[in-house]
Design a protein around this motif. Structure first.
Motif, PDB file in Angstrom:
ATOM      1  N   CYS A 110       0.840  -1.202   0.000  1.00 10.65           N
ATOM      2  CA  CYS A 110       0.000   0.000   0.000  1.00 10.65           C
ATOM      3  C   CYS A 110       0.873   1.250   0.000  1.00 10.65           C
ATOM      4  O   CYS A 110       1.704   1.427   0.875  1.00 10.65           O
ATOM      5  CB  CYS A 110      -0.929   0.017   1.218  1.00 10.65           C
ATOM      6  SG  CYS A 110      -1.814   1.582   1.395  1.00 10.65           S
ATOM      7  N   PHE A 111       0.719   2.110  -1.006  1.00 13.81           N
ATOM      8  CA  PHE A 111       1.516   3.349  -1.027  1.00 13.81           C
ATOM      9  C   PHE A 111       0.654   4.585  -0.776  1.00 13.81           C
ATOM     10  O   PHE A 111       1.004   5.692  -1.160  1.00 13.81           O
ATOM     11  CB  PHE A 111       2.400   3.455  -2.279  1.00 13.81           C
ATOM     12  CG  PHE A 111       1.713   3.345  -3.619  1.00 13.81           C
ATOM     13  CD1 PHE A 111       0.351   3.562  -3.776  1.00 13.81           C
ATOM     14  CD2 PHE A 111       2.471   3.041  -4.755  1.00 13.81           C
ATOM     15  CE1 PHE A 111      -0.254   3.484  -5.031  1.00 13.81           C
ATOM     16  CE2 PHE A 111       1.880   2.956  -6.010  1.00 13.81           C
ATOM     17  CZ  PHE A 111       0.511   3.172  -6.150  1.00 13.81           C
ATOM     18  N   GLN A 112      -0.493   4.380  -0.126  1.00  8.53           N
ATOM     19  CA  GLN A 112      -1.273   5.499   0.421  1.00  8.53           C
ATOM     20  C   GLN A 112      -1.784   6.475  -0.642  1.00  8.53           C
ATOM     21  O   GLN A 112      -1.851   7.673  -0.409  1.00  8.53           O
ATOM     22  CB  GLN A 112      -0.448   6.231   1.484  1.00  8.53           C
ATOM     23  CG  GLN A 112      -0.180   5.394   2.724  1.00  8.53           C
ATOM     24  CD  GLN A 112      -1.447   5.200   3.552  1.00  8.53           C
ATOM     25  OE1 GLN A 112      -2.015   6.129   4.089  1.00  8.53           O
ATOM     26  NE2 GLN A 112      -1.907   3.958   3.614  1.00  8.53           N
ATOM     27  N   VAL A 132      -3.766  -4.332  -3.098  1.00  8.05           N
ATOM     28  CA  VAL A 132      -3.735  -4.496  -1.642  1.00  8.05           C
ATOM     29  C   VAL A 132      -4.919  -5.339  -1.148  1.00  8.05           C
ATOM     30  O   VAL A 132      -4.805  -6.081  -0.177  1.00  8.05           O
ATOM     31  CB  VAL A 132      -3.717  -3.103  -0.954  1.00  8.05           C
ATOM     32  CG1 VAL A 132      -3.976  -3.215   0.544  1.00  8.05           C
ATOM     33  CG2 VAL A 132      -2.382  -2.425  -1.200  1.00  8.05           C
ATOM     34  N   PRO A 141      -8.088  -4.251   0.087  1.00  6.92           N
ATOM     35  CA  PRO A 141      -8.532  -3.747   1.397  1.00  6.92           C
ATOM     36  C   PRO A 141      -9.633  -4.574   2.079  1.00  6.92           C
ATOM     37  O   PRO A 141      -9.523  -4.831   3.280  1.00  6.92           O
ATOM     38  CB  PRO A 141      -8.981  -2.316   1.097  1.00  6.92           C
ATOM     39  CG  PRO A 141      -8.176  -1.931  -0.105  1.00  6.92           C
ATOM     40  CD  PRO A 141      -8.044  -3.182  -0.919  1.00  6.92           C
TER      41      PRO A 141
HETATM   42  S1  SF4 Z   1      -5.936   2.204  -3.232  1.00 14.54           S
HETATM   43 FE1  SF4 Z   1      -5.889   2.315  -0.959  1.00 14.54          FE
HETATM   44  S2  SF4 Z   1      -5.104   0.316  -0.385  1.00 14.54           S
HETATM   45 FE2  SF4 Z   1      -4.571   0.548  -2.532  1.00 14.54          FE
HETATM   46  S3  SF4 Z   1      -2.487   1.438  -2.517  1.00 14.54           S
HETATM   47 FE3  SF4 Z   1      -3.945   3.153  -2.634  1.00 14.54          FE
HETATM   48  S4  SF4 Z   1      -4.255   3.761  -0.478  1.00 14.54           S
HETATM   49 FE4  SF4 Z   1      -3.329   1.712  -0.460  1.00 14.54          FE
END
Ligand code: SF4
Ligand code: SF4
Lengths: 162, 292
Positions: free
Chosen positions: A33-35, A92, A94
């Protein structure tokens, strides 16, 4: 500018929690995850509840800040709609991370009581909504076939280890 | 065509209009639905205990395979749970071990890779039966009806479990199924958004607000009905629409139909057999409009 939501105290890192996450995460890629916030922008819950922020949950979990992740009901607010999962550039996943976090919280007894009750419902009835006499009559009236009222294999699995 | 039908918990007790209309439509199309003793898919307790949830799904997968039939799920969340369990059990040895520990100890059974094909009822109509065949069987074309579709979350997502089927961002199969009845499927904003049903037990206010947003959009657009294929979506948009009408100043009046209810009308099935008495928001205006 209010920064209190973004700044975290990393002295609270819980390494046991991090190890458990690493073990349980399966095919999700939390560490990648790169935020970017694409998940936030995609989220229908966020559309309604501005405090819900999947990006922040990923960040806190990735840093091992267990107490902060579990201090409110946010991990339980994800509706598992998979919009973010489809769009996340880092795969990722989520919602899968949410499930792992929820299981950890539940193990510690901090799950919403309404959800905890479902396990009891399943061990008592084998169904989330019991098939009672009233429903059986209604089904018969409408010519619907009989269904197994209490599937015992479900009751046994729900009851396991209790 | 013959399938093992997966009803789940919600439909046979709370949304029997969906079951009744699906069985009526299947019968009319010559599709046999067999009950093989499935139980809860596991989805409701996945947030609490994923191993138990996957164990439940695994037992259901075994039942499907024993029946030697493809499994057709009316509830997209059940279908997704079964597909996901098969996927995880096919990849992750630790989960297989945990699941089999539980199953051997408490159920006297074991998962051995059983992996029947699992698809949603609407996907079955779309892929296996086909919209062309449906069009040919329509006796009562629903020309002039403006329908909004709500594909919901688990019907096409996650795409990793639905390879080669439809589109996770812009699903269209349900729209094509609607258009096969002669009705028009209209577009609207945030069509692929969630109904909120799965967080009803966590924060009712947020869940209701999510459902309300769509009802507001559809009131603006002006549609004859919202058509959907998931019992949770049904509860949110139908039952909660009625409930919200008692709480809010603004009253909504959008009939909510399960797709088999709509298709049933077009196939000329007696509306009595389509379970409209269970619908919370009256469909009598719609039935009048199409002349049944
Ligand atoms: S979409 Fe959300 S979970 Fe995926 S990299 Fe971006 S911040 Fe992280
Ligand atoms: S899966 Fe959860 S976090 Fe992701 S967009 Fe849907 S509700 Fe939001």
């Amino acid at each position: 500018m209010k920064l209190s939501g973004a700044v975290v105290d990393i002295s609270k890192v819980d390494t046991r929690f991090l190890r458990k996450l690493a073990r349980e995460l399966g095919s999700s890629n939390l560490s990648k995850c790169f935020q970017c916030g694409v998940c936030v922008a995609s989220c229908p819950v966020r559309w309604i509840e501005a405090e819900f922020n999947p990006r922040r949950i990923m960040k806190l979990a990735k840093l091992g800040l267990k107490d902060l992740v579990l201090q409110n009901d946010f991990i339980w607010l994800c509706s598992m709609c998979f919009m973010c999962q489809e769009r996340c550039p880092q795969d990722v996943r989520p919602p899968e991370v949410m499930t792992v976090l929820r299981n950890i919280a539940a193990e510690e007894g901090i799950a919403p009581p309404n959800l905890m009750k479902l396990v009891d419902m399943l061990s008592e009835n084998g169904r989330v909504y019991p098939i009672d006499d009233f429903i059986e009559d209604e089904r018969a009236d409408k010519g619907l076939p009989e269904v197994v009222a209490k599937p015992d294999f479900i009751m046994k699995i729900a009851e396991a280890g209790k | 065509m013959k399938y093992a039908v997966f009803l789940g918990c919600t439909i046979p007790s709370r949304q029997i209009n969906y079951e009744q209309s699906s069985r009526a439509v299947a019968k009319s199309l010559g599709i046999e639905l067999v009950d093989v003793g499935f139980g809860c898919c596991g989805f409701p307790i996945e947030p609490i205990d994923q191993v138990k949830a996957i164990s439940m799904a695994a037992m259901n997968l075994k039942k499907g395979e024993e029946a030697r039939l493809d499994v057709v799920a009316l509830c997209p969340a059940c279908g997704e749970m079964l597909m996901k369990a098969a996927d995880i059990l096919g990849k992750d040895e630790t989960t297989v071990k945990n699941v089999n520990n539980l199953l051997s100890k408490h159920v006297g059974s074991e998962y051995r890779g059983e992996n029947p094909r699992v698809i949603h009822f609407a996907r079955m109509l779309y892929e296996d039966f086909g919209t062309d065949k449906i069009k040919n069987l329509v006796k009562h074309p629903l020309t002039g009806l403006k329908i909004a579709t709500h594909p919901g979350c688990h019907y096409v997502r996650p795409s990793s479990l639905n390879e080669g089927f439809d589109d996770p961002e812009f699903p269209h199969s349900l729209d094509e199924l609607v258009e096969a009845t002669g009705a028009e499927s209209v577009d609207y904003i945030n069509k692929n958004y969630c109904c909120g049903g799965s967080i009803l037990a966590v924060r009712e206010g947020v869940a209701k607000a999510m459902a309300r947003k769509k009802l507001e959009v559809l009131t603006e657009v002006g549609v004859d009905a919202l058509v959907l294929i998931c019992p949770f979506c049904g509860i949110m948009y139908d039952r909660y629409q009625k409930l919200m009408n008692t709480e809010l100043e603004r009253k909504f009046n959008i009939p909510i139909l399960y797709y088999p209810q709509l298709l049933g009308i077009a196939l000329g099935i007696d509306p009595e057999e389509l379970g409209f008495d269970v619908n919370s928001i009256s469909v009598s205006g719609l039935l009048e409009k199409v002349g049944v």
